[in-house]
Every structure is written in structure tokens, then in C-alpha cells.
Design a protein around this motif. Sequence first.
Motif, mmCIF file in Angstrom:
data_model
loop_
_atom_site.group_PDB
_atom_site.id
_atom_site.type_symbol
_atom_site.label_atom_id
_atom_site.label_comp_id
_atom_site.label_asym_id
_atom_site.label_seq_id
_atom_site.Cartn_x
_atom_site.Cartn_y
_atom_site.Cartn_z
ATOM 1 N N ALA A 177 0.833 -1.203 0.000
ATOM 2 C CA ALA A 177 0.000 0.000 0.000
ATOM 3 C C ALA A 177 0.867 1.253 0.000
ATOM 4 C CB ALA A 177 -0.938 -0.007 1.199
ATOM 5 N N SER A 178 1.968 1.212 0.738
ATOM 6 C CA SER A 178 2.864 2.370 0.811
ATOM 7 C C SER A 178 3.591 2.601 -0.513
ATOM 8 C CB SER A 178 3.882 2.179 1.935
ATOM 9 O OG SER A 178 3.238 2.146 3.192
ATOM 10 N N ILE A 179 3.927 1.511 -1.216
ATOM 11 C CA ILE A 179 4.548 1.667 -2.536
ATOM 12 C C ILE A 179 3.624 2.465 -3.444
ATOM 13 C CG2 ILE A 179 5.181 0.412 -4.644
ATOM 14 C CD1 ILE A 179 6.339 -1.790 -2.825
ATOM 15 N N TYR A 180 2.337 2.129 -3.412
ATOM 16 C CA TYR A 180 1.394 2.856 -4.268
ATOM 17 C C TYR A 180 1.229 4.292 -3.790
ATOM 18 C CZ TYR A 180 -2.356 3.536 -7.590
ATOM 19 O OH TYR A 180 -3.089 3.992 -8.656
ATOM 20 N N SER A 181 1.015 4.440 -2.500
ATOM 21 C CA SER A 181 0.739 5.772 -1.955
ATOM 22 C C SER A 181 1.901 6.735 -2.159
ATOM 23 C CB SER A 181 0.417 5.644 -0.461
ATOM 24 O OG SER A 181 0.291 6.907 0.138
ATOM 25 N N HIS A 182 3.111 6.288 -1.870
ATOM 26 C CA HIS A 182 4.266 7.188 -1.941
ATOM 27 C C HIS A 182 4.750 7.420 -3.375
ATOM 28 C CE1 HIS A 182 5.050 7.796 2.358
ATOM 29 N NE2 HIS A 182 4.565 6.577 2.515
ATOM 30 N N SER A 183 4.284 6.604 -4.309
ATOM 31 C CA SER A 183 4.599 6.851 -5.710
ATOM 32 C C SER A 183 3.584 7.790 -6.352
ATOM 33 C CB SER A 183 4.622 5.525 -6.495
ATOM 34 O OG SER A 183 5.580 4.640 -5.963
ATOM 35 N N HIS A 184 2.492 8.038 -5.651
ATOM 36 C CA HIS A 184 1.407 8.880 -6.150
ATOM 37 C C HIS A 184 1.739 10.355 -5.951
ATOM 38 C CE1 HIS A 184 -2.673 10.649 -6.314
ATOM 39 N NE2 HIS A 184 -3.009 9.600 -7.031
ATOM 40 N N TYR A 185 1.113 11.190 -6.762
ATOM 41 C CA TYR A 185 1.374 12.628 -6.712
ATOM 42 C C TYR A 185 1.094 13.213 -5.327
ATOM 43 C CZ TYR A 185 0.856 17.620 -7.686
ATOM 44 O OH TYR A 185 0.959 18.994 -7.658
ATOM 45 N N ASN A 186 -0.034 12.834 -4.707
ATOM 46 C CA ASN A 186 -0.355 13.432 -3.404
ATOM 47 C C ASN A 186 -1.089 12.506 -2.442
ATOM 48 O OD1 ASN A 186 -2.741 13.340 -4.815
ATOM 49 N ND2 ASN A 186 -3.346 15.451 -4.413
ATOM 50 N N MET A 187 -1.201 11.225 -2.752
ATOM 51 C CA MET A 187 -1.940 10.312 -1.870
ATOM 52 C C MET A 187 -1.317 10.208 -0.485
ATOM 53 S SD MET A 187 -2.950 6.291 -2.509
ATOM 54 C CE MET A 187 -4.013 6.603 -3.922
ATOM 55 N N SER A 188 0.004 10.170 -0.411
ATOM 56 C CA SER A 188 0.675 9.972 0.879
ATOM 57 C C SER A 188 0.573 11.184 1.793
ATOM 58 C CB SER A 188 2.153 9.618 0.654
ATOM 59 O OG SER A 188 2.834 10.682 0.007
ATOM 60 N N SER A 189 0.171 12.323 1.255
ATOM 61 C CA SER A 189 0.042 13.530 2.086
ATOM 62 C C SER A 189 -1.371 13.696 2.632
ATOM 63 C CB SER A 189 0.431 14.769 1.278
ATOM 64 O OG SER A 189 -0.404 14.916 0.138
ATOM 65 N N SER A 190 -2.178 12.648 2.556
ATOM 66 C CA SER A 190 -3.563 12.689 3.028
ATOM 67 C C SER A 190 -3.639 13.058 4.514
ATOM 68 C CB SER A 190 -4.224 11.325 2.807
ATOM 69 O OG SER A 190 -5.474 11.257 3.452
ATOM 70 N N LYS A 191 -4.595 13.915 4.832
ATOM 71 C CA LYS A 191 -4.832 14.278 6.232
ATOM 72 C C LYS A 191 -5.776 13.290 6.908
ATOM 73 C CE LYS A 191 -4.047 19.223 5.514
ATOM 74 N NZ LYS A 191 -4.629 20.590 5.607
ATOM 75 N N GLU A 192 -6.581 12.620 6.107
ATOM 76 C CA GLU A 192 -7.537 11.646 6.650
ATOM 77 C C GLU A 192 -6.882 10.297 6.915
ATOM 78 O OE1 GLU A 192 -11.844 9.557 5.469
ATOM 79 O OE2 GLU A 192 -10.852 10.955 4.078
ATOM 80 N N PHE A 193 -5.971 9.889 6.024
ATOM 81 C CA PHE A 193 -5.325 8.587 6.138
ATOM 82 C C PHE A 193 -3.811 8.780 6.250
ATOM 83 C CE2 PHE A 193 -9.057 8.150 3.338
ATOM 84 C CZ PHE A 193 -9.822 7.269 4.086
ATOM 85 N N PRO A 194 -3.229 8.549 7.422
ATOM 86 C CA PRO A 194 -1.779 8.722 7.598
ATOM 87 C C PRO A 194 -0.992 7.908 6.577
ATOM 88 C CG PRO A 194 -2.851 8.393 9.720
ATOM 89 C CD PRO A 194 -3.890 8.142 8.677
ATOM 90 N N GLY A 195 -0.138 8.604 5.827
ATOM 91 C CA GLY A 195 0.667 7.933 4.822
ATOM 92 C C GLY A 195 -0.111 7.550 3.583
ATOM 93 N N GLY A 196 -1.410 7.877 3.541
ATOM 94 C CA GLY A 196 -2.226 7.549 2.382
ATOM 95 C C GLY A 196 -2.628 6.093 2.291
ATOM 96 N N ILE A 197 -2.550 5.366 3.404
ATOM 97 C CA ILE A 197 -2.931 3.951 3.408
ATOM 98 C C ILE A 197 -3.901 3.695 4.561
ATOM 99 C CG2 ILE A 197 -0.695 3.329 2.426
ATOM 100 C CD1 ILE A 197 0.090 2.152 5.143
ATOM 101 N N THR A 198 -4.669 2.613 4.455
ATOM 102 C CA THR A 198 -5.578 2.260 5.547
ATOM 103 C C THR A 198 -5.887 0.775 5.546
ATOM 104 O OG1 THR A 198 -7.711 2.759 6.601
ATOM 105 C CG2 THR A 198 -7.699 2.657 4.205
#
Length: 446
Positions: A218-239
Motif C-alpha cells: 500500500a505504501s509503494i502505491y501511496s508514496h509513488s502517487h502525486y499526493n496520496m501519501s500527504s492525506s490528512k484523513e489517512f496517515p501515509g495515504g494507506i488504511t
Amino acid sequence: MSPRLRKCNHNGYSFVYVDFAQGYMTNADLETAVKEFGRRCSNISRIYSIGKSVNGVPLWVIEISDKPGEEEAEPAFKYIGNVHGDEPVGRELLIFLANWLCDNHLKDPLATLIVENVHLHILPSMNPDGFSSRRRHNANKIDLNRNFPDQFFPVNDDDDSRQPETRAIMNWLRDIRFTASATLHGGALVANYPWDGTEDKKTNYYGSPDDETFRLMASIYSHSHYNMSSSKEFPGGITNGAAWYPIYGGMQDWNYIHAGCFELTLEVSDDKWPNAAELPVIWRYNKMSMLNLVASLVKTGVHGRIYSSGDGRPLPGFITVSGINYTVRAGTVFGDYHRLLAPGDRYQVVATMPGYKSKNTTIWLDDGPMTLDFVLDPEVSVKGSVLQNVYGCNCNSKCRQEFVQFLWGAHMELYFGFILILGFLCLLFQRRVRAKSSRAKRTVVV
């Protein structure tokens, strides 16, 4: 007025109708795009259907590989879009992905890596009927992501009542041994991983046996994304799915439990049905995430083959990792396995096969992949002499006696020296496995 807005009159009332599908491919357009891709990129692709929807629309799949349709000792990955009819962004992104790989094979290193080392299967639309009606459910008004057998509750256990789209997916995974997969959804921006439900139906974190590996994916996808990992709702852009909101009968958990496939549920757009003009931007935001997730199958984890020491043939054995209650099955043709694991840790890997003695070894997994082959010895029957069972010899007692005398005669010193050398080599192998090495691929035979 926007091309998505149309003035309509009904029973004397005038209102503005929003045409959400304006600019999106129709089902007929999608079929044309898939078949055209197959013609344009025939050297690295195969087009096939896994079944039909309730209304008879074919569920087309694009396979991308340097040897499409052939069995290889390589991992397989699948992308599925449009599980929910009103979430069509995924079907568009998957056509973008296929075309990018075709255009950049042998030009871009990442495209070449994927095409030559992974069998990628793309199902742009699992729910074409829902797309046509602009609704979440299929033509039978069933949510397809609640239609799979569940691990906690006896929902969807009746084969006869299962939807044709669901049945097609389940049969697909019986035919192809997928290592990992992901489905593309809309309505949020987050990478979701198992478990999706809990035993008590409460909303709380409920991790699978491979929780650490799923978090990595999940982190590979999130941190490769333009802004998913900076989500305020989901820490690191994963859940974790159950921590977000529990669902039952979901495809993600079924894949992991019943098909040996590590699946993520990817929410790739906050707007379920954004203006079609935004699709190129959404593709640009998700492009590296989609590519890196597929590439992670060969850039991380433990891979190898299982052989018989008797005749050298591949064995469709099983791989387990101590402390993780999950089994990965090797292929029937090549005896190959692909075990996804989070790097930076020590693992004891065990290979088993009915009729053979199990073997295990301890490895240190770095950021790069490791190749770990196993050679298993057949179990020896307790009936008769050991030599008879090992060699299948029909010799008489005198022959056996002469053979034993030969072993324990003048050649004993040679055998003893050979055993010492073999032991020393094994020690070197173990030290090599335990030592942290570079990102280069390592091969170990046990």
C-alpha cells in the motif's frame, strides 16, 4: 453550457441533466480500444474474455508479457477496474497503462522490466452493465464487491446465486496463479489493504497474517502517487479496510484467503465520476504508482523453484514462513513460487511437498529480491532395506553385502573428505545468506 449539461423537459418541467459519461468510453468504445490494442501490440499482448456480464457484455482482458499466453516461471499481476458501475475512472486509467507499456517497451527501463519479468493481466471493466446504467450495482442490483464468500459469515456461500461477474473472477483465479493484484475504485484517495472485515463487525484495525507486507504494498502505491501519501484523513495515504469501515463478501479478502493472491483496493479519485477532461491529469498522478506496484513483484520478496533430488523434476510444493500463518503454492509446471515479504528482516523459509522431506533455511531479506531454490529429498519407505528403497535395487543379499563392503572399504577416507568439503561449502552459503548484501539479485540453493 458545459457539454456535460443538457436541458431536458419532462411533464412540463424543465431541468438540467448532467451527462456524467460525456467524454468517457462507452462499453462499445472500450471493446474497440481493447481489440485495437491487441492488434497494435500483438508482439507483447493477448486479448481474451473471462466471461460475460448479466446483460451479456464480454469481460475483456489484456495480457501484457514478452511471452503472452505462455506458462513461465514468473509472477502474475492483475488490475481490475470498474467494479462499481459508477466508478469508471479505473477503466480509463487501465487503457492508459496498457498503451504506455506498449509504447515504452524497450525504451523505458521500468516498462521493459514489467513486460519481460511479469505477466500483467488487465480487466478494464468488471461491471459494464453498472457503467451503462450509471449505477453502483450490476444489472441484478447486486454490489459485486459484497458478492464473494466471506471468512467470517456464511454470506454468498450458495454457488447458484452468485453473480456471473463474480463467478468469472473466481474461475479466472482457478486458471491463473496470480501473485498480487489491485482493484481501482473512486470516491476517496487511499490504498486499502486486508482485512476488510472483523469477527464482531466493529470498526477497528484487523490485520491479516501478512499485515507488514500489505502495508509495504500500500505504501509503494501511496508514496509513488502525486499526493496520496500527504492525506490528512489517512496517515501515509494507506488504511486497513476494517479500520476504515468493515465490509463483508469483499473481493480483496477472498483473493488472499482462497487464491493465494495479495490484493489491494485502490481509491484513485476523490470524485467518483470526474469530468473526462481531468482523466489525463488523474493518469499522470497515478502512473508511477500503478507501474511501481506491478514492478514490486520482482524488485522485492523471495522467489525460487522447488525440485526433486531424485530426478530433478519441478515440484508443485508449498512455501511457508515461520511466524506467518500463510502458505504460498508453487506452480505445477515449473515448481516456481513468488513469496512477497517486507524487507529488512530475518525469515525462516520452509518448503514442503507430500512424499518429500521438508527443508528450511534462514535468510536476511534486503531491499532487493532474493532467489531461493529448494531441492527436496523423497521420503524413504521403512519397508525392506534402505538401499533397496533408495536405489530401487533387486540385488540379492550377496550383492548388497559386497556393495556395503565397498562403501566402508578403502574409499572411506575419500568419502569423509568429501563430507568435510561439503560441510564447509554449506557454512559459506549460510554466512552468505545471513550477510546483508547489495540490491543485486541473490540466488541460494537449499
